[in-house]
Design a protein around this motif. Structure first.
Motif, short mmCIF file in Angstrom:
data_model
loop_
_atom_site.label_atom_id
_atom_site.label_comp_id
_atom_site.label_asym_id
_atom_site.label_seq_id
_atom_site.Cartn_x
_atom_site.Cartn_y
_atom_site.Cartn_z
N ARG A 78 9.08 6.72 4.59
CA ARG A 78 8.00 5.76 4.84
C ARG A 78 8.27 4.44 4.16
NH1 ARG A 78 2.17 8.40 5.40
NH2 ARG A 78 2.91 10.49 5.73
N MET A 79 8.88 4.55 2.97
CA MET A 79 9.12 3.32 2.22
C MET A 79 10.15 2.46 2.94
SD MET A 79 8.80 4.32 -1.73
CE MET A 79 9.04 6.06 -1.62
N LEU B 197 -0.85 12.53 -6.39
CA LEU B 197 -2.19 12.90 -5.88
C LEU B 197 -3.30 12.06 -6.52
CD1 LEU B 197 -3.71 15.06 -4.10
CD2 LEU B 197 -4.05 16.33 -6.23
N ASN C 224 7.81 11.31 3.35
CA ASN C 224 7.29 10.33 2.39
C ASN C 224 8.33 9.32 1.91
OD1 ASN C 224 8.58 12.19 0.86
ND2 ASN C 224 6.82 12.80 -0.37
N TYR D 169 9.18 20.08 -6.88
CA TYR D 169 8.67 18.80 -6.37
C TYR D 169 9.30 17.61 -7.08
CZ TYR D 169 5.40 15.22 -4.79
OH TYR D 169 4.84 14.10 -4.24
N PHE E 244 3.75 15.83 -9.14
CA PHE E 244 2.89 15.92 -7.96
C PHE E 244 1.51 15.32 -8.24
CE2 PHE E 244 -0.25 18.09 -5.31
CZ PHE E 244 0.24 17.75 -4.05
N ARG F 234 -2.53 7.81 -5.05
CA ARG F 234 -3.56 7.88 -4.01
C ARG F 234 -4.78 7.06 -4.41
NH1 ARG F 234 -7.98 11.18 -2.85
NH2 ARG F 234 -8.44 11.17 -0.62
C1 LIG Z 1 4.75 2.41 4.56
C2 LIG Z 1 3.94 3.53 4.00
C3 LIG Z 1 2.91 4.05 4.77
C4 LIG Z 1 2.12 5.08 4.26
N1 LIG Z 1 1.12 5.55 5.05
C5 LIG Z 1 0.32 6.52 4.59
C6 LIG Z 1 -0.73 7.03 5.40
O1 LIG Z 1 -0.94 6.59 6.54
N2 LIG Z 1 -1.52 8.03 4.91
C7 LIG Z 1 -1.28 8.55 3.68
O2 LIG Z 1 -1.99 9.49 3.29
N3 LIG Z 1 -0.31 8.08 2.89
C8 LIG Z 1 0.51 7.09 3.31
N4 LIG Z 1 1.52 6.62 2.51
C9 LIG Z 1 1.68 7.15 1.16
C10 LIG Z 1 2.64 8.37 1.03
O3 LIG Z 1 3.89 8.04 1.55
C11 LIG Z 1 2.07 9.59 1.75
O4 LIG Z 1 0.80 9.87 1.25
C12 LIG Z 1 2.92 10.83 1.56
O5 LIG Z 1 4.20 10.61 2.03
C13 LIG Z 1 2.30 11.93 2.36
O6 LIG Z 1 3.13 13.05 2.40
P1 LIG Z 1 2.76 14.34 1.60
O7 LIG Z 1 1.36 14.73 1.88
O8 LIG Z 1 3.85 15.32 1.87
O9 LIG Z 1 2.84 13.78 0.11
P2 LIG Z 1 3.11 14.49 -1.25
O10 LIG Z 1 4.36 13.92 -1.81
O11 LIG Z 1 3.02 15.96 -1.12
O12 LIG Z 1 1.90 13.94 -2.16
C14 LIG Z 1 0.62 14.58 -2.20
C15 LIG Z 1 -0.45 13.59 -1.87
O13 LIG Z 1 -0.44 12.52 -2.80
C16 LIG Z 1 -0.78 11.30 -2.15
N5 LIG Z 1 0.35 10.38 -2.18
C17 LIG Z 1 1.66 10.70 -2.26
N6 LIG Z 1 2.42 9.58 -2.29
C18 LIG Z 1 1.57 8.54 -2.23
C19 LIG Z 1 1.74 7.13 -2.22
N7 LIG Z 1 2.93 6.55 -2.31
N8 LIG Z 1 0.65 6.36 -2.13
C20 LIG Z 1 -0.58 6.90 -2.05
N9 LIG Z 1 -0.81 8.24 -2.06
C21 LIG Z 1 0.25 9.04 -2.14
C22 LIG Z 1 -1.12 11.67 -0.71
O14 LIG Z 1 -2.50 11.92 -0.61
C23 LIG Z 1 -0.31 12.93 -0.51
O15 LIG Z 1 -0.77 13.74 0.54
C24 LIG Z 1 2.35 5.59 2.97
C25 LIG Z 1 3.40 5.08 2.21
C26 LIG Z 1 4.18 4.06 2.71
C27 LIG Z 1 5.30 3.52 1.87
#
Ligand SMILES: Cc1cc2nc3c(=O)[nH]c(=O)nc-3n(C[C@H](O)[C@H](O)[C@H](O)COP(=O)(O)OP(=O)(O)OC[C@H]3O[C@@H](n4cnc5c(N)ncnc54)[C@H](O)[C@@H]3O)c2cc1C
Length: 431
Positions: A423-424, A348, A420, A277, A344, A352
């Protein structure tokens, strides 16, 4: 029976907020847990507290899990995902000594009306404490309309939201706070199985329940209809057709809602991707991200379940923490885990919960006005930079000149999420 186990005497006390401090109404027929955000049996602090109350006042427990269809972002995709979880919960709760009632709101009978009517028959109520969007609105309505004791219980994150006195402006400051308070937060962690060891039957007498539900004009959501919705694809679409929701945003066949699918994905992540990760998270081709966010978001899996699984795999104990650096806010090395697990867990917990912490402390969190001055100034300074301007329709249809951005937007439309890292980029271009 020894009388209500007071919130201050509960192990879960840091997670409980008493919204209406009435004594329990012993003439009520049951305790109600109104499930709005923590849509699961496992690691559910609100359910655990509702069980505590039920046992202490010797009343059965009725769990109501409702799905609202009257909010801004309601769509086939969201309703299908939630109903898939609901259908699974029906079978989970069938084997447990409590009563569970799934309900999908319709446009004739809004959820807050039902909540008010059912509350009149209850001895006390518990609701999920959630700091934003619909569950927050429902919680506020419950506070305004119920006439019985009402407690909001927080299963949102690893740290109870009310443990901090203020919002944190940066991840670094949140990390420092987290390091100082983690072990204290663990003391109120929800149990994996809130009904384990409970020998009392807390189910509501079915005949009595039917009678009460008839009295409060409860319209059962037909099981067969829910089953059809949960199938997704054309069967689900047909079942959802009469609802006044967005039918263009369709369900995603590869993303099935529900706690067991969440656990399956967690297990696969632990085996196949967690180990890389830290280096692979941002790889858009063969990424190492968990992909768990939809299941976390809809409450189908708890961050505690995820954290426990990782700590267990690594044989972690609190003695592994680097005490000397506690409170310094360092991103790596504090937990005493592998670099990939630490990376990770930082997402989380820190990233989050930074957002939830902000929403909890700031009523204006949904408004652009809540962003810090430096961000407002930057936006203002660069307001004229962009040469191209797109219409909303072009943006929605992924028709910009930036192919990578378009790909991210198409992924969102078709698969229900964006990688993820992308998204940025997606977010920055929108700004
Ligand atoms: C423009 C934008 C929009 C986003 N929209 C959402 C959304 O609608 N819902 C959402 O859950 N997250 C969102 N995020 C945060 C983050 O990008 C996602 O949580 C993450 O990409 C989800 O993929 P994953 O479960 O594979 O994350 P992993 O990388 O596997 O991370 C595990 C968990 O950690 C948390 N997490 C990870 N990165 C972030 C972060 N940057 N900010 C807050 N929590 C995080 C999430 O709960 C995620 O499921 C957004 C970020 C950006 C920049």
């Amino acid at each position: 029976m020894s009388g209500l186990l007071k919130s201050e005497d509960s192990r879960l006390e840091p997670r409980i907020r008493v919204l209406r401090n009435h004594p329990v109404d012993m003439s009520g027929d049951f305790v109600v847990y109104w499930m709005t955000a923590t849509r699961r049996y496992r690691y559910n602090a609100a359910l655990e507290r509702a069980v505590e109350i039920s046992l202490s006042i010797d009343k059965p427990l009725l769990i109501v899990e409702g799905v609202s269809v009257r909010h801004r972002w309601t769509s086939e995709r969201v309703v299908t995902f939630m109903v898939q979880g609901l259908v699974e919960n029906i079978s989970v709760f069938r084997d447990l000594p409590v009563s569970y009632m799934p309900w999908v709101e319709n446009h004739k009978d809004p959820g807050d009306g039902l909540l008010r009517r059912i509350s009149k028959r209850s001895a006390a109520m518990v609701i999920d404490d959630y700091p934003t969007y619909l569950p927050l609105w429902v919680m506020k309505r419950a506070e305004e309309t119920t006439s019985v004791r009402l407690e909001a219980v927080d299963s949102t994150g690893i740290l109870p939201m009310q443990m901090s006195e203020k919002e944190f402006a940066t991840a670094h400051s949140f990390r420092r706070y987290m390091q100082k308070n983690l072990l204290r937060a663990f003391e109120s962690s929800p149990k994996a199985m809130p009904l384990e060891g409970v020998e009392t039957d807390l189910t509501v007498d079915p005949a009595k329940l039917s009678e009460i539900l008839e009295e409060v004009n409860f319209e059962h959501t037909p099981l067969e209809w829910m089953w059809r919705v949960a199938q997704g694809r054309s069967i689900g679409r047909k079942a959802l057709a009469p609802l006044d929701i967005d039918h263009e945003v369709q369900s995603v066949p590869t993303k099935i809602g529900g706690p067991s699918e969440a656990r399956r994905r967690l297990d696969s992540f632990l085996i196949n991707r967690l180990g890389r990760y830290d280096v692979g998270r941002n790889d858009t081709d063969d990424g190492a991200a968990s992909g768990l966010s939809p299941w976390i978001h809809f409450g189908h899996i708890s961050p505690y379940e995820i954290l426990h699984a990782i700590l267990e795999r690594e044989g972690w104990t609190p003695a592994d923490l680097d005490e000397d650096s506690t409170g310094r806010g360092s991103r790596a090395g504090w937990w005493g885990l592998t670099a990939s697990s630490e990376a990770f867990i930082d997402q989380l917990i820190t990233w989050r919960e930074l957002g939830y912490n902000f929403a909890f402390h700031r009523d204006d969190h949904h408004s652009i006005k809540s962003i810090p001055d430096w961000a407002k100034n930057t936006l203002h300074d660069h307001a004229e930079d962009r040469a191209e301007a797109y219409t909303f329709e072009q943006i929605e249809a992924a028709e910009t000149e930036d192919e990578v951005w378009n790909a991210a937007q198409r992924q969102l439309k078709e698969e229900g999420l964006i990688h993820n890292y992308l998204r940025m980029l997606w977010g920055k271009r929108i700004l």
